[in-house]
Design an enzyme around this catalytic site. Structure first.
Site, PDB file in Angstrom:
ATOM      1  N   GLU A 212       0.865  -1.179   0.000  1.00  8.35           N
ATOM      2  CA  GLU A 212       0.000   0.000   0.000  1.00  8.35           C
ATOM      3  C   GLU A 212       0.902   1.229   0.000  1.00  8.35           C
ATOM      4  OE1 GLU A 212      -3.279   0.162   2.731  1.00  8.35           O
ATOM      5  OE2 GLU A 212      -3.565  -1.989   2.607  1.00  8.35           O
TER       6      GLU A 212
ATOM      7  N   CYS B 131      -2.291  -6.919   5.911  1.00  9.84           N
ATOM      8  CA  CYS B 131      -1.644  -8.135   5.378  1.00  9.84           C
ATOM      9  C   CYS B 131      -0.801  -8.875   6.407  1.00  9.84           C
ATOM     10  CB  CYS B 131      -0.795  -7.762   4.179  1.00  9.84           C
ATOM     11  SG  CYS B 131      -1.744  -6.931   2.913  1.00  9.84           S
TER      12      CYS B 131
HETATM   13  C1  UGA Z   1       2.919  -6.016   2.580  1.00 12.27           C
HETATM   14  C2  UGA Z   1       4.066  -6.573   1.729  1.00 12.27           C
HETATM   15  O1  UGA Z   1       5.205  -5.710   1.833  1.00 12.27           O
HETATM   16  C3  UGA Z   1       3.654  -6.696   0.273  1.00 12.27           C
HETATM   17  O2  UGA Z   1       4.700  -7.295  -0.477  1.00 12.27           O
HETATM   18  C4  UGA Z   1       2.388  -7.578   0.200  1.00 12.27           C
HETATM   19  O3  UGA Z   1       1.923  -7.697  -1.123  1.00 12.27           O
HETATM   20  C5  UGA Z   1       1.305  -6.957   1.039  1.00 12.27           C
HETATM   21  O4  UGA Z   1       1.767  -6.846   2.396  1.00 12.27           O
HETATM   22  C6  UGA Z   1       0.101  -7.860   0.956  1.00 12.27           C
HETATM   23  O5  UGA Z   1       0.180  -8.998   1.413  1.00 12.27           O
HETATM   24  O6  UGA Z   1      -0.877  -7.488   0.307  1.00 12.27           O
HETATM   25  P1  UGA Z   1       1.945  -3.570   3.102  1.00 12.27           P
HETATM   26  O7  UGA Z   1       1.235  -4.238   4.225  1.00 12.27           O
HETATM   27  O8  UGA Z   1       1.171  -2.674   2.202  1.00 12.27           O
HETATM   28  O9  UGA Z   1       2.635  -4.690   2.144  1.00 12.27           O
HETATM   29  O10 UGA Z   1       3.098  -2.667   3.678  1.00 12.27           O
HETATM   30  P2  UGA Z   1       4.628  -2.833   4.100  1.00 12.27           P
HETATM   31  O11 UGA Z   1       5.384  -1.741   3.478  1.00 12.27           O
HETATM   32  O12 UGA Z   1       5.126  -4.199   3.865  1.00 12.27           O
HETATM   33  O13 UGA Z   1       4.563  -2.555   5.674  1.00 12.27           O
HETATM   34  C7  UGA Z   1       3.882  -3.409   6.579  1.00 12.27           C
HETATM   35  C8  UGA Z   1       4.117  -2.974   8.012  1.00 12.27           C
HETATM   36  O14 UGA Z   1       5.469  -3.204   8.392  1.00 12.27           O
HETATM   37  C9  UGA Z   1       3.882  -1.471   8.242  1.00 12.27           C
HETATM   38  O15 UGA Z   1       3.223  -1.320   9.488  1.00 12.27           O
HETATM   39  C10 UGA Z   1       5.272  -0.892   8.308  1.00 12.27           C
HETATM   40  O16 UGA Z   1       5.368   0.295   9.045  1.00 12.27           O
HETATM   41  C11 UGA Z   1       6.018  -2.039   8.980  1.00 12.27           C
HETATM   42  N1  UGA Z   1       7.477  -2.016   8.733  1.00 12.27           N
HETATM   43  C12 UGA Z   1       7.961  -2.174   7.475  1.00 12.27           C
HETATM   44  C13 UGA Z   1       8.350  -1.845   9.795  1.00 12.27           C
HETATM   45  O17 UGA Z   1       7.934  -1.703  10.968  1.00 12.27           O
HETATM   46  N2  UGA Z   1       9.702  -1.860   9.566  1.00 12.27           N
HETATM   47  C14 UGA Z   1      10.211  -2.019   8.325  1.00 12.27           C
HETATM   48  O18 UGA Z   1      11.460  -2.034   8.190  1.00 12.27           O
HETATM   49  C15 UGA Z   1       9.322  -2.179   7.253  1.00 12.27           C
END
Ligand code: UGA
Length: 439
Positions: free
Chosen positions: A156, A264
């Site tokens: 997202e 997700c």
């Molecule tokens: C995630 C995956 O990254 C996508 O590849 C996948 O397609 C998607 O889920 C899904 O299954 O549809 P998304 O949930 O949109 O995507 O966002 P992310 O950027 O992955 O972040 C997820 C969570 O992890 C957020 O709360 C973010 O703040 C957290 N995060 C991310 C961290 O706390 N640390 C990080 O280093 C990276």
């Protein structure tokens, strides 16, 4: 050019539909939710995703993209049908297949010709086979069809870019014919070589869970290291950077914070636990990641208590409510989990977010929402930064200090420099960078 039907106009369906239309296909997006179709036909979007509005408007005007409630007609006119409907979690983490199976039944009823049915919804392993059985059983025409598992890896906030520049495209099928059609659809994304992974339906289904679970474990790992940093005087940013320079580890998803959220990771990791347990496997590592993630919300509140020891009756300003920047999605948002704890402690919560205020207010009506971040901070006993929105990265700190009732900040996203914040006169705490705590 292919005639494509997208079932489900949620975030995955809309992005997929708009991008496939942009690649020159004729795409019909359908939904059982008439309200959503009306919003889309009025030229608006039911979700916030950067660049999506422009992409949709452009492709609708070129008559490559349309939205309709006519599910049967749209299926009948299409050769390829993408299922991208919701797969909510049941209480125990099990994936609810009601909508996916409903979509399969609709396809069966309208199977007028050969069709490739592509499942994009995140489902437990074995669902592809189940879809085949449903369609075979319920199709009056007995026309030919193939089922493909094609998991999505869109984030997202950057979904269009992720769609147009994928690291890999996983195609789970045992049919050469279906594989050929799907590679034709995705082939134009790359001019030289598209990174296709051809595999079985079951493997494709598991790749999705394994990928999301691995990233969740990675985040929980760095959060655990951050908590150790807090107690030892080490700096998690330097630890993560040094770790990430090792190509075997990679620097991505090593950003410490309040834990992961969104629609997700929390759901999918529970889905994997459930899937493993049903097969007699105890997924220790994945369960530990969930435990660390849940505890991390409380670690943030403990930090706040260091600055504001008695929270009862205090006002806390929360900057950022979306689970990540560039989205209005507040599902499983760390900000909302923390707000719930603060409300239980007897705090008044004032909040600001550039786009997620309405969704947050719907989820927790007790939040006082402000359109302006400085108004949210007026007189507050502390501010907490919960989402790394661009506009929160360069706050006017002099003005902020004047507005706050006390110059306290818990920066759950490690946006600011602890040394600079001390110079600016803030009592500042972040995650795994204990410079000032040691003073
Ligand atoms: C995630 C995956 O990254 C996508 O590849 C996948 O397609 C998607 O889920 C899904 O299954 O549809 P998304 O949930 O949109 O995507 O966002 P992310 O950027 O992955 O972040 C997820 C969570 O992890 C957020 O709360 C973010 O703040 C957290 N995060 C991310 C961290 O706390 N640390 C990080 O280093 C990276």
């Amino acid at each position: 050019m292919k005639n494509i039907c997208i079932m489900g106009t949620g975030y995955v369906g809309l992005v997929t539909g708009a991008c496939l239309a942009d690649l020159g296909n004729r795409v019909r997006c359908v939904d059982i939710d008439a309200e959503k179709i009306k919003i889309l036909n009025d030229g608006k979007l039911p979700i916030y995703e950067p660049g999506l509005q422009e992409l949709i408007t452009n492709n609708v005007s070129r008559e490559r993209l349309s939205f309709s409630e006519d599910i049967s007609g749209s299926i009948r006119k299409s050769e390829v049908i993408f299922i991208s409907v919701g797969t909510p979690s049941d209480g125990d983490g099990k994936v609810n297949l009601l909508y996916v199976e409903g979509a399969a039944e609709m396809i069966a009823q309208n199977l007028n010709d050969f069709k490739v049915i592509v499942n994009k919804s995140t489902v437990s392993v074995g669902t592809g086979k189940r879809l085949m059985e449903i369609i075979e059983k319920k199709s009056p025409s007995k026309a030919e069809f193939e089922v493909v598992s094609n998991p999505e890896f869109l984030r997202e906030g950057s979904a269009i870019n992720d769609f147009m520049h994928p690291d890999r495209i996983v195609i789970g099928t045992n049919s050469e014919r279906a594989y050929g059609i799907i590679t034709e659809i995705y082939g134009p994304l790359y001019l030289i070589e598209t990174p296709f992974i051809k595999t079985s339906i079951e493997t494709a289904e598991l790749i999705k869970y394994a990928s999301n679970a691995f990233l969740s474990v990675k985040i929980s790992f760095i959060n655990e290291i951050a908590n150790i940093c807090d107690k030892t005087g080490a700096d998690v940013h330097v630890v993560a950077r040094a770790m990430g320079l090792d190509g075997r580890i990679s620097p991505k998803f090593l950003h410490a914070g309040p834990g992961f959220g969104g629609s997700c990771f929390p759901k999918d990791i529970l889905g994997l636990v459930q899937l493993a347990k049903e097969r007699g496997i105890s997924p220790v590592l994945v369960e530990a990641a969930i435990k660390v993630n849940n505890a991390q919300r409380k670690v943030m509140v403990e930090k706040l208590k260091k600055l504001v020891p008695n929270l009862g009756g205090k006002t806390i300003a929360i900057l950022g409510l979306a689970f990540k920047p560039n989205t209005d999605d507040v599902r499983e948002s760390p900000a909302l989990d923390i707000i719930k704890i603060l409300l239980e402690e007897g705090c008044t919560v004032n909040a600001y977010d550039p786009v997620a205020l309405d969704n947050a207010k719907k989820a927790i009506p007790e939040i006082n929402c402000y359109d302006n971040m400085m108004d949210a901070c007026e007189g507050a006993d502390s501010v907490m930064i919960m989402t790394e929105w661009n506009e929160l990265r360069q706050i006017d700190l002099i003005m902020l200090k004047e507005k706050l009732g006390a110059p306290n900040m818990v920066d759950c996203k490690n946006i600011y420099d602890p040394v600079k914040m001390k110079e600016e006169g803030f009592n500042y705490l972040s995650v795994g960078r204990p410079l000032l705590e040691a003073d």
